[in-house]
Design an enzyme around this catalytic site. Structure first.
Site, PDB file in Angstrom:
ATOM      1  N   SER A   1      52.519  41.282  38.437  1.00 35.96           N
ATOM      2  CA  SER A   1      51.334  41.611  38.688  1.00 35.96           C
ATOM      3  C   SER A   1      51.362  43.204  38.804  1.00 35.96           C
ATOM      4  O   SER A   1      50.124  43.937  38.860  1.00 35.96           O
ATOM      5  CB  SER A   1      50.424  40.891  39.508  1.00 35.96           C
ATOM      6  OG  SER A   1      51.098  40.720  40.758  1.00 35.96           O
TER       7      SER A   1
ATOM      8  N   ASN B   1      44.950  44.801  38.931  1.00 32.22           N
ATOM      9  CA  ASN B   1      45.358  44.995  40.329  1.00 32.22           C
ATOM     10  C   ASN B   1      45.027  46.547  40.793  1.00 32.22           C
ATOM     11  O   ASN B   1      44.791  46.634  41.925  1.00 32.22           O
ATOM     12  CB  ASN B   1      46.961  44.759  40.741  1.00 32.22           C
ATOM     13  CG  ASN B   1      46.870  42.990  40.675  1.00 32.22           C
ATOM     14  OD1 ASN B   1      45.861  42.591  41.116  1.00 32.22           O
ATOM     15  ND2 ASN B   1      47.740  42.477  40.117  1.00 32.22           N
TER      16      ASN B   1
ATOM     17  N   GLU C   1      46.462  39.758  30.446  1.00 32.19           N
ATOM     18  CA  GLU C   1      46.953  41.391  30.387  1.00 32.19           C
ATOM     19  C   GLU C   1      48.162  41.641  29.862  1.00 32.19           C
ATOM     20  O   GLU C   1      49.146  41.140  30.089  1.00 32.19           O
ATOM     21  CB  GLU C   1      46.721  42.187  31.891  1.00 32.19           C
ATOM     22  CG  GLU C   1      46.470  43.438  31.848  1.00 32.19           C
ATOM     23  CD  GLU C   1      46.238  43.998  33.521  1.00 32.19           C
ATOM     24  OE1 GLU C   1      46.888  43.107  34.252  1.00 32.19           O
ATOM     25  OE2 GLU C   1      45.454  44.842  33.711  1.00 32.19           O
TER      26      GLU C   1
ATOM     27  N   HIS D   1      50.520  39.315  31.835  1.00 37.36           N
ATOM     28  CA  HIS D   1      50.099  39.034  33.142  1.00 37.36           C
ATOM     29  C   HIS D   1      48.772  37.797  33.186  1.00 37.36           C
ATOM     30  O   HIS D   1      47.666  38.462  32.821  1.00 37.36           O
ATOM     31  CB  HIS D   1      49.584  40.210  34.009  1.00 37.36           C
ATOM     32  CG  HIS D   1      48.810  40.115  35.313  1.00 37.36           C
ATOM     33  ND1 HIS D   1      48.104  41.231  35.688  1.00 37.36           N
ATOM     34  CD2 HIS D   1      49.275  39.265  36.136  1.00 37.36           C
ATOM     35  CE1 HIS D   1      48.014  40.766  36.653  1.00 37.36           C
ATOM     36  NE2 HIS D   1      48.662  39.840  37.496  1.00 37.36           N
TER      37      HIS D   1
HETATM   38  N1  CAA Z   1      43.559  24.623  38.100  1.00 32.80           N
HETATM   39  C1  CAA Z   1      42.829  24.139  36.962  1.00 32.80           C
HETATM   40  N2  CAA Z   1      41.410  24.008  36.986  1.00 32.80           N
HETATM   41  C2  CAA Z   1      40.895  24.494  38.124  1.00 32.80           C
HETATM   42  C3  CAA Z   1      41.637  25.010  39.174  1.00 32.80           C
HETATM   43  C4  CAA Z   1      43.059  24.980  39.286  1.00 32.80           C
HETATM   44  N3  CAA Z   1      43.665  25.383  40.196  1.00 32.80           N
HETATM   45  N4  CAA Z   1      40.571  25.066  40.175  1.00 32.80           N
HETATM   46  C5  CAA Z   1      39.316  25.140  39.705  1.00 32.80           C
HETATM   47  N5  CAA Z   1      39.632  24.609  38.540  1.00 32.80           N
HETATM   48  C6  CAA Z   1      38.356  24.157  37.375  1.00 32.80           C
HETATM   49  C7  CAA Z   1      37.625  23.211  38.059  1.00 32.80           C
HETATM   50  O1  CAA Z   1      38.464  21.738  37.379  1.00 32.80           O
HETATM   51  C8  CAA Z   1      36.413  23.300  37.149  1.00 32.80           C
HETATM   52  O2  CAA Z   1      36.385  22.747  35.916  1.00 32.80           O
HETATM   53  P1  CAA Z   1      35.168  22.188  35.207  1.00 32.80           P
HETATM   54  O3  CAA Z   1      34.298  23.202  35.113  1.00 32.80           O
HETATM   55  O4  CAA Z   1      35.943  21.825  33.791  1.00 32.80           O
HETATM   56  O5  CAA Z   1      34.838  21.039  36.002  1.00 32.80           O
HETATM   57  C9  CAA Z   1      36.246  24.820  37.228  1.00 32.80           C
HETATM   58  O6  CAA Z   1      37.538  25.201  37.199  1.00 32.80           O
HETATM   59  C10 CAA Z   1      35.390  25.425  38.392  1.00 32.80           C
HETATM   60  O7  CAA Z   1      35.946  24.813  39.591  1.00 32.80           O
HETATM   61  P2  CAA Z   1      35.109  24.318  40.762  1.00 32.80           P
HETATM   62  O8  CAA Z   1      33.714  23.544  40.247  1.00 32.80           O
HETATM   63  O9  CAA Z   1      36.000  23.526  41.660  1.00 32.80           O
HETATM   64  O10 CAA Z   1      34.937  25.694  41.818  1.00 32.80           O
HETATM   65  P3  CAA Z   1      34.290  26.871  41.360  1.00 32.80           P
HETATM   66  O11 CAA Z   1      33.070  26.872  40.496  1.00 32.80           O
HETATM   67  O12 CAA Z   1      34.006  27.419  42.678  1.00 32.80           O
HETATM   68  O13 CAA Z   1      35.312  27.875  40.626  1.00 32.80           O
HETATM   69  C11 CAA Z   1      37.162  29.174  40.550  1.00 32.80           C
HETATM   70  C12 CAA Z   1      36.489  28.112  41.250  1.00 32.80           C
HETATM   71  C13 CAA Z   1      37.397  28.954  39.170  1.00 32.80           C
HETATM   72  C14 CAA Z   1      38.659  29.620  41.324  1.00 32.80           C
HETATM   73  C15 CAA Z   1      36.126  30.355  40.902  1.00 32.80           C
HETATM   74  O14 CAA Z   1      35.976  30.520  42.287  1.00 32.80           O
HETATM   75  C16 CAA Z   1      36.565  31.745  40.321  1.00 32.80           C
HETATM   76  O15 CAA Z   1      36.612  32.300  39.309  1.00 32.80           O
HETATM   77  N6  CAA Z   1      37.167  32.568  41.555  1.00 32.80           N
HETATM   78  C17 CAA Z   1      37.446  33.798  41.172  1.00 32.80           C
HETATM   79  C18 CAA Z   1      39.174  33.792  40.794  1.00 32.80           C
HETATM   80  C19 CAA Z   1      39.794  35.119  40.367  1.00 32.80           C
HETATM   81  O16 CAA Z   1      39.299  36.058  40.510  1.00 32.80           O
HETATM   82  N7  CAA Z   1      41.126  34.997  39.893  1.00 32.80           N
HETATM   83  C20 CAA Z   1      41.937  36.112  39.806  1.00 32.80           C
HETATM   84  C21 CAA Z   1      42.820  36.338  40.885  1.00 32.80           C
HETATM   85  S1  CAA Z   1      43.844  37.895  40.513  1.00 32.80           S
HETATM   86  C22 CAA Z   1      45.101  37.154  39.932  1.00 32.80           C
HETATM   87  O17 CAA Z   1      45.260  36.055  39.744  1.00 32.80           O
HETATM   88  C23 CAA Z   1      46.209  38.105  39.253  1.00 32.80           C
HETATM   89  C24 CAA Z   1      46.907  38.913  40.553  1.00 32.80           C
HETATM   90  O18 CAA Z   1      47.917  39.578  40.018  1.00 32.80           O
HETATM   91  C25 CAA Z   1      46.792  38.785  41.810  1.00 32.80           C
END
Ligand code: CAA
Length: 300
Positions: free
Chosen positions: A132, A204, A166, A154
Site C-alpha cells: 500500500s 494512501n 491501483e 493494490h
Molecule cells: N468481505 C466480503 N463482503 C463484505 C465484507 C467482507 N469483509 N464486509 C462487507 N461485505 C459486503 C456485505 O456482505 C454486503 O454485501 P451485499 O450488499 O451483497 O449484501 C456489503 O458488503 C455491505 O455490507 P454491510 O451491509 O454489512 O455493511 P455496510 O453497508 O456498512 O458496508 C463496507 C460495509 C463495505 C465495509 C462499507 O462500510 C465501506 O465501504 N467502508 C469503507 C471501506 C474502505 O474505505 N476501504 C478502503 C480502506 S483503505 C485500503 O484498504 C487500502 C490501504 O492500503 C489501507
C-alpha cells in the site's frame, strides 16, 4: 454464476487461469476469494497453518452468506470453494500466471519473498505486490532481469466489495506486464487505475493525512471521536468515519504507511499523530484486536 462470466456478470478475460496469493491475512484472503469467485484458481499460501485456517473460515462464511442471500447457488459456492487450495508452500504452483504478495508491509519481508519468487516461478509469471505504500522499483531490485515482471496491484479492503485496483509500474516494469495485470484486475471484476511509483501512490497519500488529521482533531478536543466520524459521514458522505476506518484498516497498518510516507516524502505532515501512536503502543490495533479508537467486544 456462468463459468465465462466473473462475479459481477462481466465476460471474463481468459488469459489468467491460476494465481498464487502469498499471505492469508485480511487482504490476501480477500484476493484469493475474489479470484475464485471470478473463475480463477487460487493457491492461498501462508507460513502459518492457523492463518490458512482463518482464511478458509472467512471464505466459507462469505460464500455461505452469498448463498443465504440467494446471490449464488449452493452448487456455485461449492465450485468457488473448490477453486481455492491452501498451502504453506508455493513451490508446487510454479506455473501460475501471477503471484500476488500480500504479506506484511515491511520492505525486507517483501524483498525476501520476491527473491524466492524468482527462484520458484516460471519466467512468464507476473510478480505482483499488494503493497500500500512501498516502492515497486525498490522491491524489484532483488529480482534481477525479472524486474520487467514486477508490478504493484493494490487492492482495497474488503476486497470482494471494493472496485478499485491501483496499478503501479516500477521503473523496469514492461508494457506486457502492465497489460496482463490490467486483464487480471478486470477478470476479477475490478476497475484498474494507474498510479506512479511514489510513496503511498495516490490512495494512501490522500487517505492517510485525512485519517491522521482526524486523530489530531480528537487529541486537541475539537470533537469526540464518534462525533468526528458522524460529521464526516453525514457531511461528506463517507461510508465510515475516518477513525472507524482507521480501526478497520488497523492502527498499526496506518502507522506503518504514514512512516513510509514521512520517510520517503520528507514532509512532517505525514508523521503519525501521538494519539494514534499511543493507542498502538497499548495494543489497541482496531477491529483485529477487539479495540482501537472504538471497542468491538464481539471481535475481541
Ligand atoms: N468481505 C466480503 N463482503 C463484505 C465484507 C467482507 N469483509 N464486509 C462487507 N461485505 C459486503 C456485505 O456482505 C454486503 O454485501 P451485499 O450488499 O451483497 O449484501 C456489503 O458488503 C455491505 O455490507 P454491510 O451491509 O454489512 O455493511 P455496510 O453497508 O456498512 O458496508 C463496507 C460495509 C463495505 C465495509 C462499507 O462500510 C465501506 O465501504 N467502508 C469503507 C471501506 C474502505 O474505505 N476501504 C478502503 C480502506 S483503505 C485500503 O484498504 C487500502 C490501504 O492500503 C489501507
Amino acid at each position: 454464476m456462468r463459468a465465462d462470466r466473473d462475479y459481477y456478470g462481466t465476460p471474463m478475460e481468459k488469459s489468467v487461469k491460476k494465481i498464487v496469493v502469498v499471505g492469508a491475512g485480511t487482504m490476501g484472503s480477500g484476493i484469493a476469494l475474489t479470484a475464485a469467485q471470478s473463475g480463477i484458481h487460487a493457491v492461498q499460501v501462508d507460513l502459518a497453518q492457523s492463518q490458512l485456517e482463518k482464511a478458509r473460515g472467512y471464505h466459507t462464511k462469505q460464500l455461505g452468506r452469498l448463498v443465504e442471500k440467494q446471490k449464488i447457488s449452493a452448487d456455485d459456492a461449492k465450485s468457488v470453494a473448490a477453486r481455492i487450495v491452501y498451502s504453506t508452500d508455493f513451490s508446487s504452483a510454479r506455473d501460475a500466471d501471477c503471484v500476488v504478495e500480500a504479506a506484511s508491509e515491511n520492505p525486507e519481508v517483501k524483498k525476501k519473498l520476491f527473491k524466492s519468487f524468482v527462484e520458484t516461478f516460471d519466467a512468464e509469471t507476473i510478480l505482483a505486490t499488494n503493497t500500500s505504500s512501498i516502492s515497486i522499483t525498490d522491491i524489484a531490485t532483488v529480482t534481477g532481469s525479472r524486474a520487467t515482471h514486477v508490478i504493484g496491484m493494490h487492492f482495497f479492503n474488503p476486497v470482494p466489495v471494493m472496485k478499485l485496483v491501483e496499478v503501479i509500474r516500477g521503473l523496469a516494469t514492461s508494457d506486457e506486464t502492465v497489460a496482463r495485470s490490467l486483464d487480471l484486475a478486470r477478470a476479477m471484476g475490478k476497475t484498474p487505475v494507474p498510479a506512479n511509483d511514489r510513496a503511498g501512490f495516490v490512495s494512501n497519500r490522500v487517505l492517510m493525512p485525512l485519517i491522521n488529521e482526524a486523530f489530531f482533531a480528537w487529541m486537541e478536543g475539537v470533537a469526540r471521536p464518534e462525533d468526528i466520524d458522524q460529521i464526516m459521514m453525514l457531511g461528506c458522505n463517507f461510508p465510515m468515519g475516518p477513525l472507524r476506518l482507521a480501526d478497520f484498516i488497523g492502527l498499526d497498518v496506518c502507522h506503518d504507511i504514514m512512516m513510509v510516507l514521512y520517510r520517503e516524502l520528507g514532509d512532517a505532515k505525514f508523521f503519525p499523530c501521538p494519539k494514534l501512536r499511543q493507542l498502538m503502543t497499548a495494543g489497541r490495533l482496531g477491529d483485529k484486536s477487539g479495540c482501537g479508537v472504538f471497542d468491538y467486544p464481539a471481535k475481541a
